[in-house]
Design a protein around this motif. Structure first.
Motif, PDB file in Angstrom:
ATOM      1  N   ALA A 123       0.755  -1.167  -0.093  1.00 51.09           N
ATOM      2  CA  ALA A 123       0.057   0.025  -0.042  1.00 51.09           C
ATOM      3  C   ALA A 123       0.857   1.361  -0.060  1.00 51.09           C
ATOM      4  N   VAL A 124       0.278   2.336  -0.411  1.00 53.15           N
ATOM      5  CA  VAL A 124       1.008   3.744  -0.482  1.00 53.15           C
ATOM      6  C   VAL A 124       0.086   4.647   0.156  1.00 53.15           C
ATOM      7  N   VAL A 125       0.733   5.390   1.097  1.00 56.08           N
ATOM      8  CA  VAL A 125      -0.216   6.333   1.665  1.00 56.08           C
ATOM      9  C   VAL A 125       0.398   7.538   1.955  1.00 56.08           C
ATOM     10  N   ALA A 126      -0.245   8.610   2.383  1.00 48.67           N
ATOM     11  CA  ALA A 126       0.426   9.916   2.895  1.00 48.67           C
ATOM     12  C   ALA A 126       1.481   9.782   3.589  1.00 48.67           C
ATOM     13  N   ASP A 127       2.708  10.567   3.683  1.00 50.06           N
ATOM     14  CA  ASP A 127       3.636  10.394   4.842  1.00 50.06           C
ATOM     15  C   ASP A 127       2.919  10.454   6.224  1.00 50.06           C
ATOM     16  N   ASP A 128       2.191  11.657   6.274  1.00 45.28           N
ATOM     17  CA  ASP A 128       1.706  11.792   7.668  1.00 45.28           C
ATOM     18  C   ASP A 128       0.643  10.827   8.408  1.00 45.28           C
ATOM     19  N   VAL A 129       0.213   9.821   7.260  1.00 49.21           N
ATOM     20  CA  VAL A 129      -0.765   8.839   7.985  1.00 49.21           C
ATOM     21  C   VAL A 129      -0.113   7.314   7.843  1.00 49.21           C
ATOM     22  N   LEU A 130       1.405   7.271   7.463  1.00 50.53           N
ATOM     23  CA  LEU A 130       2.146   6.134   7.331  1.00 50.53           C
ATOM     24  C   LEU A 130       2.115   5.361   8.517  1.00 50.53           C
ATOM     25  N   GLU A 131       2.349   5.682   9.632  1.00 53.11           N
ATOM     26  CA  GLU A 131       2.311   4.823  10.972  1.00 53.11           C
ATOM     27  C   GLU A 131       1.018   4.527  11.240  1.00 53.11           C
ATOM     28  N   SER A 132      -0.069   5.130  11.202  1.00 48.04           N
ATOM     29  CA  SER A 132      -1.319   4.652  11.445  1.00 48.04           C
ATOM     30  C   SER A 132      -1.760   3.607  10.491  1.00 48.04           C
ATOM     31  N   ALA A 133      -1.464   3.835   9.159  1.00 50.58           N
ATOM     32  CA  ALA A 133      -1.743   2.914   8.316  1.00 50.58           C
ATOM     33  C   ALA A 133      -1.087   1.525   8.547  1.00 50.58           C
ATOM     34  N   ALA A 134       0.297   1.434   9.100  1.00 46.79           N
ATOM     35  CA  ALA A 134       0.986   0.411   9.163  1.00 46.79           C
ATOM     36  C   ALA A 134       0.235  -0.466  10.554  1.00 46.79           C
ATOM     37  N   ILE A 135      -0.122   0.461  11.599  1.00 46.78           N
ATOM     38  CA  ILE A 135      -0.918   0.083  12.719  1.00 46.78           C
ATOM     39  C   ILE A 135      -2.154  -0.751  12.181  1.00 46.78           C
ATOM     40  N   ASP A 136      -2.872   0.069  11.439  1.00 45.70           N
ATOM     41  CA  ASP A 136      -4.029  -0.488  11.061  1.00 45.70           C
ATOM     42  C   ASP A 136      -4.103  -1.942  10.137  1.00 45.70           C
ATOM     43  N   LEU A 137      -2.967  -1.930   9.447  1.00 42.41           N
ATOM     44  CA  LEU A 137      -2.970  -3.142   8.937  1.00 42.41           C
ATOM     45  C   LEU A 137      -2.389  -4.348   9.769  1.00 42.41           C
ATOM     46  N   VAL A 138      -1.655  -3.990  10.550  1.00 38.68           N
ATOM     47  CA  VAL A 138      -1.072  -5.099  11.785  1.00 38.68           C
ATOM     48  C   VAL A 138      -2.467  -5.672  12.391  1.00 38.68           C
ATOM     49  N   GLN A 139      -3.402  -4.529  12.801  1.00 38.07           N
ATOM     50  CA  GLN A 139      -4.645  -4.909  13.391  1.00 38.07           C
ATOM     51  C   GLN A 139      -5.630  -5.907  12.714  1.00 38.07           C
ATOM     52  N   LYS A 140      -5.546  -5.447  11.590  1.00 36.94           N
ATOM     53  CA  LYS A 140      -6.325  -6.351  10.416  1.00 36.94           C
ATOM     54  C   LYS A 140      -5.750  -7.750  10.495  1.00 36.94           C
ATOM     55  N   ILE A 158      -4.194  -9.194  12.829  1.00 38.07           N
ATOM     56  CA  ILE A 158      -4.565 -10.007  14.378  1.00 38.07           C
ATOM     57  C   ILE A 158      -6.027 -10.166  14.439  1.00 38.07           C
ATOM     58  N   ALA A 159      -6.585  -9.487  13.822  1.00 40.82           N
ATOM     59  CA  ALA A 159      -8.154  -9.623  13.864  1.00 40.82           C
ATOM     60  C   ALA A 159      -8.406 -10.856  12.871  1.00 40.82           C
ATOM     61  N   GLY A 160      -7.659 -11.551  12.130  1.00 47.45           N
ATOM     62  CA  GLY A 160      -7.799 -12.414  11.367  1.00 47.45           C
ATOM     63  C   GLY A 160      -8.768 -11.955  10.056  1.00 47.45           C
ATOM     64  N   GLU A 161      -8.728 -10.544   9.640  1.00 48.54           N
ATOM     65  CA  GLU A 161      -9.074 -10.100   8.508  1.00 48.54           C
ATOM     66  C   GLU A 161      -8.165 -10.598   7.338  1.00 48.54           C
ATOM     67  N   ILE A 162      -7.101 -10.512   7.478  1.00 57.85           N
ATOM     68  CA  ILE A 162      -6.093 -10.860   6.629  1.00 57.85           C
ATOM     69  C   ILE A 162      -5.271 -12.070   6.802  1.00 57.85           C
ATOM     70  N   ASP A 163      -4.981 -12.858   5.779  1.00 60.08           N
ATOM     71  CA  ASP A 163      -4.206 -14.349   6.386  1.00 60.08           C
ATOM     72  C   ASP A 163      -2.867 -13.949   5.935  1.00 60.08           C
ATOM     73  N   TRP A 164      -2.058 -13.385   7.205  1.00 53.28           N
ATOM     74  CA  TRP A 164      -0.680 -13.034   7.186  1.00 53.28           C
ATOM     75  C   TRP A 164       0.116 -14.282   6.938  1.00 53.28           C
ATOM     76  N   GLN A 165      -0.341 -15.302   7.692  1.00 53.25           N
ATOM     77  CA  GLN A 165       0.394 -16.616   7.537  1.00 53.25           C
ATOM     78  C   GLN A 165       0.664 -17.270   6.515  1.00 53.25           C
ATOM     79  N   ALA A 166      -0.270 -17.120   5.596  1.00 53.37           N
ATOM     80  CA  ALA A 166      -0.370 -17.573   4.142  1.00 53.37           C
ATOM     81  C   ALA A 166       0.933 -16.529   3.600  1.00 53.37           C
ATOM     82  N   LYS A 167       0.928 -15.231   3.711  1.00 59.96           N
ATOM     83  CA  LYS A 167       1.882 -14.598   3.088  1.00 59.96           C
ATOM     84  C   LYS A 167       3.038 -14.754   3.587  1.00 59.96           C
ATOM     85  N   ARG A 168       3.217 -15.282   4.910  1.00 61.71           N
ATOM     86  CA  ARG A 168       4.685 -15.447   5.391  1.00 61.71           C
ATOM     87  C   ARG A 168       4.986 -16.703   4.807  1.00 61.71           C
TER      88      ARG A 168
END
Ligand code: NAD
Length: 717
Positions: free
Chosen positions: A189-206, A208-218
């Motif tokens: 994903a590409v986001v504005a510089d000022d929301v970069l960290e919150s976007a990264a946190i948001d993605l991690v939260q997703k 953790i919530a199981g909305e994204i299959d990060w284990q498959a990605k790994r």
């Protein structure tokens, strides 16, 4: 705080439910890099992460403008001298930390705020996801240093962005900007510089919530590439065709070793794949090309540091003027204007002014076509150049750069004329290619304000500017000229005065060696082919065609007067003979080769049988030289004169000499420059070669410095 080091830290982020932040922010450094200290801290941080039970997810951030610049290249010199087995062990040790980080039992997202290059890119690849700010960049530039990604980059990249994209990224070393990185999947994903960290946190939260299959990605990164044998074969065959057409594997073996490693390890699991990467990386790291290219990077830093020092006390240049609107004057005016500096361009012929302006418009128009410049900016840039036939505004300019014809009498009279009109403290610089600055200064009342400022052709493309210190040039004049060269986007190297200064002084004996080979009957096209194979962008015959045989003959006369013992031949050379037949090179369509303007408006070279007929008049043999003899004789003349420039104090250090040759005349970068070349041949071996060919003349005789170095077992680097 989970871990606190000097260069990085790990802490839980307030207000999140168990999200940690691995933050790179090196103390006492302007950028983050993977030096030995950071690698050690990273290992400790990973252990702390493994031992922490509170973490559910993690983001990786940087406290610098650059995300992570890569490994510490200054440490490479030491590492690359080790035996390959030790190098492999070093890599596997670092990789085990990267792998342990990758295997942590929670999702990880890199927040790329600036350049994530080399090891920095590899750090992001051990995360499951990458989010990039608008100011981010990602790439693997290692092959430019004669190596390839060694922190798991060659393993993970093809698994993340596909084999073809990975091979291209590694072979070209290109830094990918956000849109490009997103397109090929280097970032998610590409986001504005000022929301970069919150976007990264948001993605991690997703995650953790199981909305994204990060284990498959790994899992994709831990397993073989998911392509059939046929698909793989096709990907490698087509990519190799493109890559090796650009990077000759003999000259740039790292690219070939990277491709070979990837081809071998795409069907393996991560840990086995990394072993193959380490083996081939070590093989690349001990090549002379890696030593030369790493040396080049370090020399570049030396040259920049010296320029910074030399520019201390510089006055501000607000307006410049150039005398002469020819090839060089026009180029200088364009370059100044495109870097925001207003410049007056004076000539004695209005058609020349028109030509100069048209050339600048053409160059700017190309930038508009490429989308690098808006039409409005192009207009603004052009309006900074003020063409004129008179000296009206010369009373206000801070510097006048003289670029009229290469004739000492004309130059002296023009320089005196302009000095009388310019401000007392204005700097007057000459772009002469060969004439001594001390000599030209005799025409001036204020020789302390006079220096040489030698640009190379074409000005917009060649990075080097030689700043020449005449006997009476003041430090202040040198400082201001160095600063101006930097402002114009060039790399200045300060040299002392002599005919030809550094670069042309070295180039003329090289042309002399060419002339001697041709006289003995060697085919000029074979010499070109050999020197191009050696790595030069063009062989000597082609090069003199591009420079202009008239310019060459003119310069040769000045050099012959300055250094008769080795630059005044006792025979008529092929260059002078063809010039006398009105063969001026590219500029009039015929030199050693024939030229026709192609569809793109560029001169296209072709063989010309008539040249061979003409050359018979200056040939007294039918010699067929081996490739090695051609290389040895050409390089002896070139390198010996470089050493003489060091002996005479024309250039201060081997680093400056080598960089000047690469930036000014296109010396093969993977050979690192003349001094590096001598080191790699071996100083004693080089002296022995000099002795072998000393019968050809003084240009081939070993300079005293080299003989002394050989007897003391010393090298340049
Ligand atoms: P050029 O012949 O293309 O241009 C010289 C220009 O100077 C012409 O437009 C001419 O009309 C003008 N001129 C002559 N007398 C003048 C005067 N009194 N006042 C103002 N203008 C005058 O030459 P060039 O190739 O641009 O070379 C210019 C200088 O740069 C030379 O000293 C040359 O050695 C040096 N140089 C050339 C190259 C190269 O590759 N062409 C590279 C580096 C340095």
């Amino acid at each position: 705080m989970i871990y606190q080091g000097k260069n990085l830290s790990v802490a839980l982020i307030d207000g999140t439910d168990g999200i940690a932040k691995l933050h790179f922010d090196a103390a006492d450094e302007s950028v983050n890099k993977f030096d030995a200290a950071t690698n050690a801290e990273f290992k400790e941080a990973v252990t702390a992460l493994e031992n922490s039970s509170q973490i559910k997810g993690l983001i990786v951030t940087s406290g610098k403008k650059v995300f992570i610049a890569g490994a510490d290249i200054t440490e490479f010199v030491g590492y690359f001298q080790k035996p390959t087995s030790e190098l492999e062990a070093w890599l596997l040790e670092i990789n085990s930390t990267f792998n342990r980080f990758e295997d942590l039992p929670f999702p990880k997202v890199a927040a790329i705020n600036g350049a994530a290059l080399g090891g920095g890119c590899e750090m992001t690849l051990v995360c499951e996801y990458r989010v990039m700010g608008q100011s981010g960049q990602i790439g693997l530039p290692e092959t430019k240093l004669g190596i390839f990604p060694g922190f798991g980059g060659s393993v993970r990249t093809p698994r993340v962005i596909g084999i073809d994209n990975a091979l291209e990224a590694i072979a070209t070393g290109k830094a990918h900007k956000p849109a490009d990185a997103l397109k090929i999947g280097f970032v998610d994903a590409v986001v504005a510089d000022d929301v970069l960290e919150s976007a990264a946190i948001d993605l991690v939260q997703k995650c953790i919530a199981g909305e994204i299959d990060w284990q498959a990605k790994r899992a994709e990164k831990l397993n073989p590439v998911r392509l059939s044998q046929l698909e793989q074969a096709m990907a490698f065959t087509s990519a190799k065709g493109v890559i090796f057409a650009k990077a000759n594997p003999k000259q740039y073996p790292a690219v070939a070793l990277a491709v070979e490693a990837i081809e071998k390890h795409v069907n393996l699991k991560r840990d086995d794949a990394i072993k193959i990467e380490a083996k081939n990386f070590a093989a690349a790291a001990v090549t002379p090309q890696a030593a030369a290219l790493v040396g080049l990077f370090l020399n570049d830093q030396v040259v920049k540091k010296l320029a910074k020092k030399a520019s201390q006390g510089a006055s501000d240049i607000k307006e410049a003027a150039v005398l002469g609107a020819g090839i060089m004057g026009g180029g200088i005016a364009y370059q100044a204007a495109s870097k925001g500096l207003p410049i007056i361009m004076k000539d004695i012929k209005s058609e020349q002014l028109e030509l100069g302006m048209n050339e600048a418009s053409k160059l700017l128009g190309k930038e508009v076509e490429r989308g690098k410049l808006t039409p409005a900016k192009m207009g603004e840039t052009l309006s900074r150049i003020r063409p004129t036939l008179n000296y009206g505004d010369f009373g206000n300019t801070d510097i006048v750069i003289e670029a009229v014809v290469e004739n000492p009498a004309v130059k002296k009279s023009v320089l005196a004329e302009v000095e009388a009109l310019a401000k007392d403290d204005a700097i007057i610089a000459s772009n002469t290619s060969t004439i001594s600055i001390t000599e030209l200064a005799t025409a001036l009342k204020r020789p302390e304000n006079f220096v040489g400022m030698h640009f190379f052709n074409p000005v917009h493309r060649m990075p080097l500017v030689e700043v020449i210190r005449g006997e009476k040039s003041s430090d202040a004049a040198i400082a201001t000229t160095v600063a101006l060269a930097q402002k114009m986007g060039k790399v200045p190297v300060v040299v002392n005065d002599c005919p030809g200064f550094l670069v042309n002084r070295v180039l003329f004996p090289y042309f002399g060696a060419f002339d001697l080979l041709v006289k003995e009957g060697v085919d000029f096209a074979a010499i070109d082919k050999t020197m191009e194979k050696f790595g030069w962008p063009m062989g000597p015959a082609y090069l003199i065609d591009v420079v202009g045989l008239d310019t060459g003959v003119h310069g040769a006369a000045v050099m012959a007067q300055g250094f008769p013992d080795r630059m005044k031949p006792d025979f008529k050379g092929s260059i002078e003979h063809l010039f006398e037949q009105n063969r001026l090179g590219q500029k009039n369509g015929a030199g050693f080769y024939k030229y026709e303007i192609d569809k793109k408006g560029k001169p296209e070279k072709s063989a010309d049988v008539a040249t061979y007929e003409l050359l018979k008049a200056v040939q007294d043999g039918t010699k067929e030289a081996s490739e090695q003899e051609i290389i040895d004789r050409m390089m002896l003349a070139f390198c010996n004169e470089t050493v003489r420039c060091l002996e005479d104090g024309i250039v201060g250090t081997p680093a400056e000499a080598d960089m000047a040759m690469i930036m000014g005349v296109g010396f093969p970068p993977f050979r690192g420059g003349a001094c590096r070349y001598i080191d790699q041949v071996g100083v004693s071996e080089f002296v022995a070669l000099c002795d072998k060919y000393a019968y050809l003349g003084k240009a081939y005789e070993a300079p005293a410095l080299l003989r002394k170095m050989a007897s003391e077992g010393k090298t340049f680097y």
